[in-house]
Design a protein around this motif. Structure first.
Motif, PDB file in Angstrom:
ATOM      1  N   GLU A   1       0.846  -1.200   0.000  1.00  0.00           N
ATOM      2  CA  GLU A   1       0.000   0.000   0.000  1.00  0.00           C
ATOM      3  C   GLU A   1       0.875   1.242   0.000  1.00  0.00           C
ATOM      4  O   GLU A   1       0.549   2.245   0.639  1.00  0.00           O
TER       5      GLU A   1
ATOM      6  N   ASN B   1      -8.375   3.147   0.489  1.00  0.00           N
ATOM      7  CA  ASN B   1      -7.574   2.056  -0.095  1.00  0.00           C
ATOM      8  C   ASN B   1      -6.989   2.466  -1.441  1.00  0.00           C
ATOM      9  O   ASN B   1      -7.007   1.696  -2.411  1.00  0.00           O
ATOM     10  N   ASN B   2      -6.510   3.680  -1.500  1.00  0.00           N
ATOM     11  CA  ASN B   2      -6.052   4.220  -2.775  1.00  0.00           C
ATOM     12  C   ASN B   2      -4.558   4.501  -2.798  1.00  0.00           C
ATOM     13  O   ASN B   2      -4.122   5.522  -3.306  1.00  0.00           O
TER      14      ASN B   2
ATOM     15  N   SER C   1      -1.820   0.378  -9.088  1.00  0.00           N
ATOM     16  CA  SER C   1      -2.952   0.055  -9.955  1.00  0.00           C
ATOM     17  C   SER C   1      -2.574  -0.013 -11.424  1.00  0.00           C
ATOM     18  O   SER C   1      -1.836   0.827 -11.926  1.00  0.00           O
TER      19      SER C   1
ATOM     20  N   TYR D   1     -14.281  -1.367 -10.614  1.00  0.00           N
ATOM     21  CA  TYR D   1     -13.360  -2.391 -10.111  1.00  0.00           C
ATOM     22  C   TYR D   1     -11.948  -2.004 -10.508  1.00  0.00           C
ATOM     23  O   TYR D   1     -11.703  -1.653 -11.657  1.00  0.00           O
TER      24      TYR D   1
ATOM     25  N   ASN E   1      -7.330  -5.983  -4.761  1.00  0.00           N
ATOM     26  CA  ASN E   1      -8.046  -5.124  -5.693  1.00  0.00           C
ATOM     27  C   ASN E   1      -9.166  -4.379  -4.971  1.00  0.00           C
ATOM     28  O   ASN E   1      -9.488  -4.679  -3.818  1.00  0.00           O
ATOM     29  N   ASN E   2      -9.762  -3.412  -5.656  1.00  0.00           N
ATOM     30  CA  ASN E   2     -10.873  -2.647  -5.076  1.00  0.00           C
ATOM     31  C   ASN E   2     -12.141  -2.892  -5.865  1.00  0.00           C
ATOM     32  O   ASN E   2     -12.101  -3.031  -7.080  1.00  0.00           O
TER      33      ASN E   2
ATOM     34  N   TYR F   1     -15.325  -0.586  -5.884  1.00  0.00           N
ATOM     35  CA  TYR F   1     -15.977   0.619  -5.337  1.00  0.00           C
ATOM     36  C   TYR F   1     -17.425   0.654  -5.780  1.00  0.00           C
ATOM     37  O   TYR F   1     -17.725   0.805  -6.969  1.00  0.00           O
TER      38      TYR F   1
ATOM     39  N   ASP G   1     -15.588   1.036  -0.809  1.00  0.00           N
ATOM     40  CA  ASP G   1     -14.853  -0.152  -1.253  1.00  0.00           C
ATOM     41  C   ASP G   1     -15.454  -1.396  -0.607  1.00  0.00           C
ATOM     42  O   ASP G   1     -15.237  -1.659   0.572  1.00  0.00           O
TER      43      ASP G   1
ATOM     44  N   ALA H   1     -14.941  -4.498  -1.732  1.00  0.00           N
ATOM     45  CA  ALA H   1     -14.193  -5.690  -2.166  1.00  0.00           C
ATOM     46  C   ALA H   1     -14.021  -6.708  -1.042  1.00  0.00           C
ATOM     47  O   ALA H   1     -14.235  -7.901  -1.251  1.00  0.00           O
TER      48      ALA H   1
ATOM     49  N   GLU I   1     -11.418  -9.249  -3.449  1.00  0.00           N
ATOM     50  CA  GLU I   1     -10.111  -8.626  -3.272  1.00  0.00           C
ATOM     51  C   GLU I   1      -9.038  -9.276  -4.133  1.00  0.00           C
ATOM     52  O   GLU I   1      -8.091  -8.626  -4.556  1.00  0.00           O
TER      53      GLU I   1
END
Lengths: 504, 692
Positions: free
Chosen positions: A303, A331-332, A336, A353, A361-362, A364, A379, A381, A387
């Protein structure tokens, strides 16, 4: 089990849960292999491949898990065999050469095809390119050639992270093609003539950029009836306005918050114009005196990547970064690579997604915000089991069981080496078992997640459906290739093939 | 191979290994190794009931291209979805004409929004088939998905054996729902939002039938002519002239020169040298000098023999220009130069030539023999201004959005360091700085249009390299040079602060660190170093202030607690000191300095209520486990703690060890040890002097 699907027939072993047979001893093994080779007899262009994906050493023997593929063609008829086996090896009489003692076939599949042209799809590029000089001079050579011939200071990179966009630039309903290229080579706009062949309009259209370009998107951003162009370069986005005839002018440059990869567009707030979502990977190397690269930590669930951006269309090709205010900064900070919009819960708005490398993965979900007209993403996921903790490179939606609910296919990296290593007892023996599992999951391959409806978690059917074993996978798409109402899946594979033949 | 990934970010050593692994993999890829290469594309056929078959080979999709992007479109409007693929390897572009759906019915739709976005992105289309199967399919109009890809916005449905479409529904983004019946299959339609009808669309006539043809990418060769986009500086290598005297590249600057590397066993080299001779007139006519450097390995016969052999060979070839012999250090420097200026890092081989312009900058690198015709054309192009260099380097015309990149000498220098040539790296960067100051290298962006590395950064790297080599004086001088250019350069100020502190010059450190803190009052490293400097200078009031500032910014700053502890001790506030040392140890339980300070107080304080023999021994033991026999002061502390617990024999042993490690000039320690020894023999624990 037998399937017949218009010119294609598929035969499968009876029960994949239990081994079909158990071939033990020299004669039995020889017989098994002869049986296996029978369908290939008389065919041409025969190819056979074995890939070991697990090794389990035991006291006096070693067991390997192997994926087997074969192919043979004969004018219109071709066959391929796909199988997985467990093989038990023992020391040979010379105490050096390993010998096969037993073979357990675990699954077996035979696909036969009868196409008049021999293959289902064929490379017909050259027949469309007679007017495009760049096809031979620029596009036939690949990264291996260009990285040996271009000055590094032109800004190129050898990983081949460049994509394509299809869209109609001149309003004739025929799709044209924009090809992104590495630094030092011009991007190409190839316009389709009415006869289906292509013409190189790159220079006159004003889009023959030599800057490193990763992706592009054709979308009508100002709703004036023609396709504008968004281009993702090294660290910035270029907005190009179409003058209506297929020529473009620069309408703005937006700095990205990281290295932009895939672009995708939807009207997230339903206000009538298209907004943009930008996937940012890591940071481009910050400064030469920094002595440090930006690398993902930890590798299986990083992350520390760069934040993605949601750009809201304000009209006149101007955009506002609304990532935080719409809840998308949750969760950004991941690495990506791909994002796909879709109304997965069929409630009339576009959800999102995001497939991330090195981790989760996300998904949203698009919900109404506090004030009318506002939207807020959440999110979901983790809650909906999407996820997919794996190095994600691509996300695509499609309803593959025709139940009216969009399902998800995600490309990951399947690594033979990764599987061999992570399943061994010696791998990370002190780590928490849940972390070992995460690393194992990391090397598993692509994922097919079925949408089971209203607020139910998605179901990962990869193992049972047969679509997991990809390789180092990049783009994957749903497409009904044989028009039988069922969406098939195409996957682009391969990381770096170089002149050296010993793979890392 | 690759080190395991640090699970959390806290362990510094595993993180360094991990970073090195990434660097190693990147390096190997840059040198032409494969990773998960030769992998075929996959095609999974949907069999229904959530089952797929691997039809990669029979479908014809299984190319070995390092595939990346995929775009779907029914290009020839035959009802089957075709595929455009863009790959990493050649052929980069493939149009895959698909005929697998020929026998099935299909439908093609193009949607146009009117109330919502014109492209109708987000519109959901449903097709309900009639007949006994009752199949219902959905599609959404999209813009961008998968990896770096965008498919056509045309919507495609495969209908199977049935051409009876019971109903087609469009759910527009704004909420409008339109239903259509009597839709005929195997056609293309345009649907405009709100119009309530499907408008037939016919593909244009005269479509070309796609023809299959095998294509191959050109064979990869290591021969190349690479025009450099930013003209890097050629290193000031030295070589031996035929008469044994030493020669320098500098002597050629003022006119263009081709520096050619050749070996006697290399036939293409010899052919090339003979060719230069045959074209003497035209080469001299354009004012080009040539320097042929022999790079044969020195043999047991020695350098003179090598020179002699080279001279003979060149004479036989009738080579008329300058020549010399170069050694391993020259080759190493040129290897670093060419590897960092090409996309693929392939070690230098012979023949390789470098075309330098009249300022000694490299305009073209030839890997393999040079064709004289091409060479003469390249010489003619040398006069172009810096703004034009990258256009000369690009094989096809085009336009740029970003500014041109400069030559980045630091990358070449770091490559030299990698190869063990730190001195050469420093020399290269020094040369760059000199030339930039003389304006012989385009340096400022305004003049040249090039984004060159700022000179302060180059000087900073020089300073760091000196420091890495233990050349403190030169490191300081180089940092000072950076400050002359920019008195507020954060990195230089910090590094100088560090250096002066380690050199035992805290007031010099403090001067620079104060400047830094003034400009960046929240820079924890600067505040912390300044506190240490002030401590060493005895400016205790400032230390207190600084430490409190630090703790406001970062409540977990262990060094700040340590410094506050040391400060308290100097003020005879031992209970305060204990509190601060405990705080530091809570954050870093294995910090040797903190363990030592705290254990010593707990073992030897003259204030009864402050002593704690058990704790002292626990801490001192932990300290010993970590540091073993590395510091006499730590052994002293252990001895004192043991004594406080009545274990005088053991205490004496460790004290003996400590004594044997101290140097003659450490008079204070000597006398303390003597006192301790005397007391322990009398079975009396040691007490620090009460100075209150």
């Amino acid at each position: 089990m037998k399937y017949q699907v218009q010119g294609l027939s598929v035969l499968r072993s009876e029960d994949p849960e239990n081994p079909v047979a158990d071939f033990k001893g020299r004669d039995a093994v020889e017989k098994a292999l002869t049986e296996l080779a029978k369908p290939l007899t008389g065919k041409e262009g025969i190819r056979v491949k074995f890939k070991i994906f697990r090794v389990t050493p035991r006291e006096k023997e070693v067991e390997t898990s192997v994926i087997f593929h074969s192919y043979g063609g004969d004018k219109g008829n071709s066959i391929q065999q796909n199988a997985t086996w467990r093989i038990v090896w023992v020391e040979g009489e010379d105490e050096e050469t390993p010998m096969i003692a037993r073979i357990f076939p675990e699954s077996y599949e035979e696909v036969r095809a009868a196409f008049p042209s021999g293959k289902g799809m064929r490379d017909c590029t050259a027949s469309l390119m007679s007017s495009v000089d760049a096809y031979e001079s620029q596009l036939l050579p690949g990264a291996s050639h260009w990285s040996r011939n271009l000055s590094q200071r032109l800004g190129g990179e050898p990983g081949g992270y460049k994509g394509l966009a299809l869209g109609d630039v001149n309003g004739d309903a025929l799709d044209d093609l924009y090809l992104c290229q590495t630094g030092g080579l011009p991007n190409r706009l190839l316009v389709q003539r009415s006869d289906g062949t292509l013409e190189d309009h790159s220079a006159e259209a004003g889009v023959d950029f030599l800057d490193l370009t990763r992706s592009a998107l054709f979308v009508d951003l100002d709703n004036d009836g023609d396709q504008d162009l968004v281009i993702a370069m090294r660290r910035q986005l270029l907005l190009m306005r179409n003058d209506g005839s297929g020529n473009f002018e620069e309408a703005g440059v937006l700095a990205s918050r990281g290295a932009p990869y895939s672009l995708s567009s939807a009207d997230f707030d339903n206000d009538g114009d298209l907004d943009l979502y930008v996937c940012n990977y890591g940071n481009v190397w910050a400064g030469i005196a920094e002595f440090e690269h930006h690398v993902p930590i930890p590798m299986h669930d990083a992350e520390n990547g760069s934040p993605n951006m949601l750009l809201r269309n304000e009209g006149g090709l101007s955009f506002t970064d609304v990532t935080a205010e719409t809840g998308l900064d949750q969760n950004n900070r991941r690495w990506s690579l791909s994002a796909a919009w879709e109304d997965f819960d069929n409630d009339g708005d576009q959800d999102l997604y995001v497939a991330n490398d090195f981790g989760r993965n996300n998904l949203y979900r698009n919900d109404p915000g506090d004030l009318p007209g506002e939207r807020r993403f959440v999110d979901v996921a983790p809650a909906l089991a999407t996820e997919d903790l794996s190095p994600g490179m691509s996300a695509n939606w499609g309803d593959c069981n025709n139940d009216g609910l969009m399902d998800l296919y995600v490309s990951n990296m399947f690594s033979g080496a990764g599987n061999r290593i992570t399943f061994q007892d010696r791998f990370m023996p002190e780590a928490d078992p849940s972390i070992r599992k995460k690393f194992q999951r990391h090397a598993r391959g692509n994922s097919l997640m079925m949408n089971r409806g209203a607020e139910k978690p998605f179901e990962d059917v990869t193992s049972s459906s047969g679509v997991g074993v990809g390789r180092w996978a990049w783009s994957s798409v749903f497409a009904d290739l044989n028009n039988d109402t069922l969406s098939d899946i195409l996957v682009a594979n391969g990381y770096v093939t170089e002149t050296d033949t010993t793979d890392l | 191979m690759a080190a395991q990934s640090p699970v959390a970010e806290t362990a510094p050593e595993s993180r360094d290994d991990y970073l090195l692994s990434w660097a190693a993999i990147t390096q190997m890829l840059a040198r032409g190794f494969s990773l998960s290469g030769r992998e075929r594309n996959s095609c999974f056929l949907n069999l229904g009931e959530e089952q797929f078959a691997d039809a990669s080979a029979v479908s014809g999709f299984d190319f070995l291209d390092d595939g990346r992007a995929l775009g779907l479109v029914d290009w020839d409007f035959d009802g089957c979805l075709d595929v455009w693929a863009l790959n990493r390897n050649g052929p980069q572009l493939r149009f895959l004409h698909n005929r697998m759906g020929e026998k099935g019915h299909s439908l093609g739709l193009r949607l146009r929004g009117t109330r919502g976005n014109r492209d109708a992105i987000g519109a959901r289309v449903e097709v309900q088939l009639g007949g006994d199967k009752q199949v219902k399919m959905i599609r959404t109009v999209r813009a961008g998905a998968a990896f770096l890809s965008q498919s056509s916005k045309w919507v495609h449905f495969g209908l199977g054996s049935s051409d009876a479409i019971e109903e087609l529904v469009v759910r527009w983004p704004g909420g409008l729902v339109e239903r259509f019946r009597s839709v005929k299959a195997d056609r293309h339609y345009e649907i405009i939002e709100g119009k309530g009808e499907l408008v037939r669309w016919n593909p244009p006539a005269g479509r070309v039938t796609p023809q299959a043809a095998e294509v191959e990418a050109p064979v990869i060769s290591d021969l190349a002519r690479v025009v450099t986009a930013a003209r890097p500086l050629f290193p000031a290598i030295s070589y031996e002239k035929p008469d044994g005297t030493s020669g320098r590249i500098d002597e050629f600057v003022g006119n263009p020169v081709l520096v050619n590397l050749w070996a006697a066993w290399c036939q293409p080299c010899l052919d090339e040298l003979a060719d230069f001779g045959r074209h003497r007139q035209s080469i001299e006519g354009v004012g080009l000098q040539v320097l042929a450097l022999n790079v044969d390995e020195a043999t047991a016969d020695g350098e003179e023999a090598r020179r002699e052999k080279a001279r003979r060979v060149l004479a036989e070839l009738k080579y008329p220009f300058d020549s010399g012999t170069a050694g391993a250090d020259a080759i190493s420097a040129l290897d670093a130069l060419q590897m960092m200026n090409l996309g693929m890092q392939i070690p230098i081989s012979t023949p390789t030539s470098f075309l330098l312009d009249d300022r000694g900058l490299v305009a073209v690198i030839y890997k393999g023999p040079v064709k004289v015709e091409e060479l003469l054309k390249d010489v003619a192009r040398l006069q172009g201004p810096p703004r034009e260099w990258r256009n000369q380097a690009a094989p096809f015309p085009g336009r740029w959005v970003s500014p041109a990149l400069g030559s980045e000498p630091v990358r070449v220098a770091l490559k030299m360091v990698d190869g063990g040539e730190r001195g050469a790296a420093i020399a290269y960067l020094r040369q760059y700085v000199e030339k930039a100051r003389l304006r012989e290298i385009p340096e400022s962006k305004e003049e040249s249009g090039l984004l060159s590395t700022p000179l302060e950064e180059v000087l900073f790297v020089i300073a760091r390299l000196h420091r890495q080599g233990g050349e403190k004086g030169q490191a300081v001088a180089a940092f000072q040079e950076v400050l002359q250019m920019n008195p507020n350069d954060r990195k230089a100020l910090l590094d100088l602060g560090h250096l002066y502190l380690r050199n035992g010059q805290p007031s010099l450190a403090a001067g620079h660190l104060e400047t830094l803190v003034k400009n960046s009052p929240q820079n924890l490293d600067a505040l912390s170093l300044l506190a240490t400097a002030k401590m060493q200078m005895g400016d205790l009031a400032m230390v207190d202030d600084l430490c409190r500032q630090i703790l406001l910014l970062d409540p977990n700053h262990a060094t700040a607690y340590l410094n506050l502890g040391l400060l308290a001790e100097s003020r005879q506030d031992f209970s305060g000191a204990i509190g601060n040392y405990r705080a530091a140890l809570k954050i870093l339980p294995t910090w040797d300095i903190a363990l030592n300070q705290l254990a010593w107080i707990l073992a030897t304080s003259p204030e009864d209520e402050l002593r704690d023999g058990t704790q002292a021994l626990e801490l001192a033991t932990r300290l010993h486990q970590i540091t073993r026999e590395s510091q006499p002061v730590f052994l002293r502390t252990l001895a004192a703690a043991l004594a406080e617990n009545g274990r005088f024999e053991e205490a004496l042993k460790f004290l003996e060890q400590a004594k044997s490690m101290i140097r003659a000039r450490q008079v204070g320690l000597r006398s303390t040890f003597a006192t301790m020894e005397r007391l322990f023999r009398l079975k009396v624990p040691y007490r620090a002097k009460d100075r209150r």
